[in-house]
Design a protein around this motif. Structure first.
Motif, mmCIF file in Angstrom:
data_model
loop_
_atom_site.group_PDB
_atom_site.id
_atom_site.type_symbol
_atom_site.label_atom_id
_atom_site.label_comp_id
_atom_site.label_asym_id
_atom_site.label_seq_id
_atom_site.Cartn_x
_atom_site.Cartn_y
_atom_site.Cartn_z
ATOM 1 N N GLU A 69 0.556 10.670 -4.505
ATOM 2 C CA GLU A 69 1.515 9.737 -4.129
ATOM 3 C C GLU A 69 1.399 8.964 -2.672
ATOM 4 O OE1 GLU A 69 6.495 10.007 -3.817
ATOM 5 O OE2 GLU A 69 5.573 11.716 -3.079
ATOM 6 N N SER A 70 0.692 9.742 -1.663
ATOM 7 C CA SER A 70 0.333 9.267 -0.362
ATOM 8 C C SER A 70 -1.136 9.342 -0.381
ATOM 9 C CB SER A 70 0.964 9.873 0.628
ATOM 10 O OG SER A 70 0.753 9.342 1.753
ATOM 11 N N ALA A 74 -0.556 14.811 3.288
ATOM 12 C CA ALA A 74 0.765 13.882 3.489
ATOM 13 C C ALA A 74 1.938 14.746 3.225
ATOM 14 C CB ALA A 74 0.535 12.645 2.964
ATOM 15 N N HIS A 215 -5.332 7.402 -4.498
ATOM 16 C CA HIS A 215 -4.339 7.588 -3.192
ATOM 17 C C HIS A 215 -3.148 6.508 -3.657
ATOM 18 C CE1 HIS A 215 -7.275 8.726 0.010
ATOM 19 N NE2 HIS A 215 -6.911 9.646 -1.028
ATOM 20 N N HIS A 216 -1.973 6.826 -2.983
ATOM 21 C CA HIS A 216 -0.719 5.916 -3.242
ATOM 22 C C HIS A 216 -0.505 5.531 -4.619
ATOM 23 C CE1 HIS A 216 -1.036 5.510 0.963
ATOM 24 N NE2 HIS A 216 -2.316 5.033 1.071
#
Length: 437
Positions: A69-70, A74, A215-216
């Motif tokens: 998610e990040s 994180a 990522h993200h």
């Protein structure tokens, strides 16, 4: 120490970065997932469980994709105290065996007993620079019956591990610099790490071994297909034969059977400014981490830069001055030697709990597993759980796992129970203040 009344609250709320996150070097950037990616295995979550699992799969030459998610570190891992505590939470080996039976319970006990050594071996094997401190973990207790109780627990562990020692009151005081404890269990396999640097190191080794990390890329949905699973993220899709959900408290968003199965326990951690040589020599002089067995939990460890890390429950409206005074009052009461400390960083973390207070790996469907609840012991246990899940996936017909795959279990009375861990923590703190008066 400043004693003004109008200094601002010392933290910005639940979104405040941890000390580790704030101090971390720039993470190696990986792009978000875009388009459609095919893989043999997909892992949701780049915490300890997800990264250790994916690394084992990649090292075995299998195609694995991790969506995060990040960025690694994180989430709950990066907001933890970084303590490696290969121990049970509020239970004993005898109770585990009574509840789960000799085969299943014994498997979990062997795995937990091995987890600290496994983690530090993993760090050494992959040369991960994460301020690893394998000096041990101390779990002290108070009361006249503490020596008997802890000796009984260590004896119950003996069929599964032999690296535990019971310390008497004098030995606890000499080893830790604390006051008032009558006994302790010394776990030689425990210690501490920088959890963010650990996550970053595992992520780098995963990619170097051929795994793919995005990522993200928050996972938004999971659908069954004819030959596997379709995992949707905010910007793309992973098609995989097998999926493992390792997002802990976020797993419930992807499967209805995981709703109301874990409880959040909010924990405030703080790091001091660098302390004197005298303080460093008097408190935990040999570098162990310490978390006691009392309801009013006391936990301390040293980290890089001669800084002390400790836990203290903080109200949302407390001022920096009030927290600093309260922390010093507690350290003064708990330590044989004390100098005033200044708080450098304060943040809120979360430990995800389940009803059994044991690690839980659940089978949701063919090719779909989930790792549920760290129960405050996630750094050690999730690393070895990741290894076990990888071994199950790599040899489903031949490997005899130490863990038994379970079914999801909803927490009874979830609407009220979700507030219970935090009520108990703050209630214990209030009770301790009253009893010391």
């Amino acid at each position: 120490m400043t004693r003004g009344r109008d200094r601002a609250p010392p933290w910005g709320g639940a979104d405040t970065a941890s000390f580790w996150q704030a101090e971390a070097a720039d993470v190696v950037a990986h792009p978000p997932l875009r388009g459609v990616v095919e893989a043999e295995f997909a892992v949701v979550g780049a915490g300890i469980a997800g990264l250790s699992l994916a690394l084992q799969l990649a090292l075995a030459g299998r195609e694995v994709v991790v969506v995060e998610e990040s960025v690694p570190g994180a989430g709950a891992l990066g907001a933890s105290a970084g303590i490696v505590a290969p121990q049970l939470v509020r239970t004993t080996p005898a109770r585990v065996l009574a509840r789960l039976g000799r085969e299943v319970g014994g498997g979990w006990l062997r795995l937990i007993g091995e987890s600290g050594g496994h983690l530090f071996d993993l760090i050494r094997e992959h040369a991960i620079a994460c301020d690893a401190r394998p000096q041990g973990f101390v779990a002290p207790a108070r009361g006249e019956d503490a020596p008997r109780r802890l000796a009984m627990v260590v004896e119950q562990w003996r069929p599964f591990r032999r690296d535990l020692t019971v310390l008497d009151a004098a030995a606890v005081a000499a080893l830790t610099g604390t006051a008032g404890y009558t006994a302790a269990v010394l776990d030689a396999s425990g210690g501490g790490v920088d959890p963010v640097r650990l996550a970053q190191g595992l992520a780098e080794r995963l990619v170097a071994a051929g795994g793919r990390l995005f990522h993200h890329s928050p996972a938004t949905a999971l659908d069954r297909e004819a030959h596997g699973w379709r995992l949707l993220t905010a910007g793309g899709t992973v098609r995989a034969a097998g999926v493992v959900l390792c997002a802990n408290g976020g797993n419930h968003r992807l499967h209805p059977m995981l709703r109301e199965t874990v409880l959040p326990m909010r924990i405030h951690e703080l790091v001091t400014r660098p302390l004197s040589r005298a303080m460093r020599a008097a408190v935990l002089p040999h570098g162990q981490a310490l978390t006691d067995l009392e309801r009013d939990i006391f936990s301390i460890r040293w980290i890089a830069g001669d800084r002390l890390l400790t836990y203290y429950p903080v109200s949302a409206h407390a001022t920096a001055d009030a927290v600093e005074i309260a922390v010093n009052d507690r350290l003064r009461a708990m330590l044989r030697y004390h100098e005033p400390v200044r708080i450098a960083h304060l943040w809120q973390g979360v430990a995800w709990m389940n009803s059994s207070l044991l690690p839980r790996v659940v089978r949701l469907d063919d090719g779909l597993l989930a790792v549920q609840a760290c129960n405050g012991r996630g750094i050690a246990t999730n690393a070895i759980v990741g290894r076990e899940v990888a071994r199950i996936l790599l040899a489903p017909q031949s490997y005899r796992p130490q863990i038994a795959l379970d079914m999801p279990r909803a927490v009874r009375g979830f609407a009220l129970a979700r507030h219970l861990p935090n009520v108990l923590l703050h209630g214990a703190r209030a009770l301790a203040r009253l009893t010391r008066r």
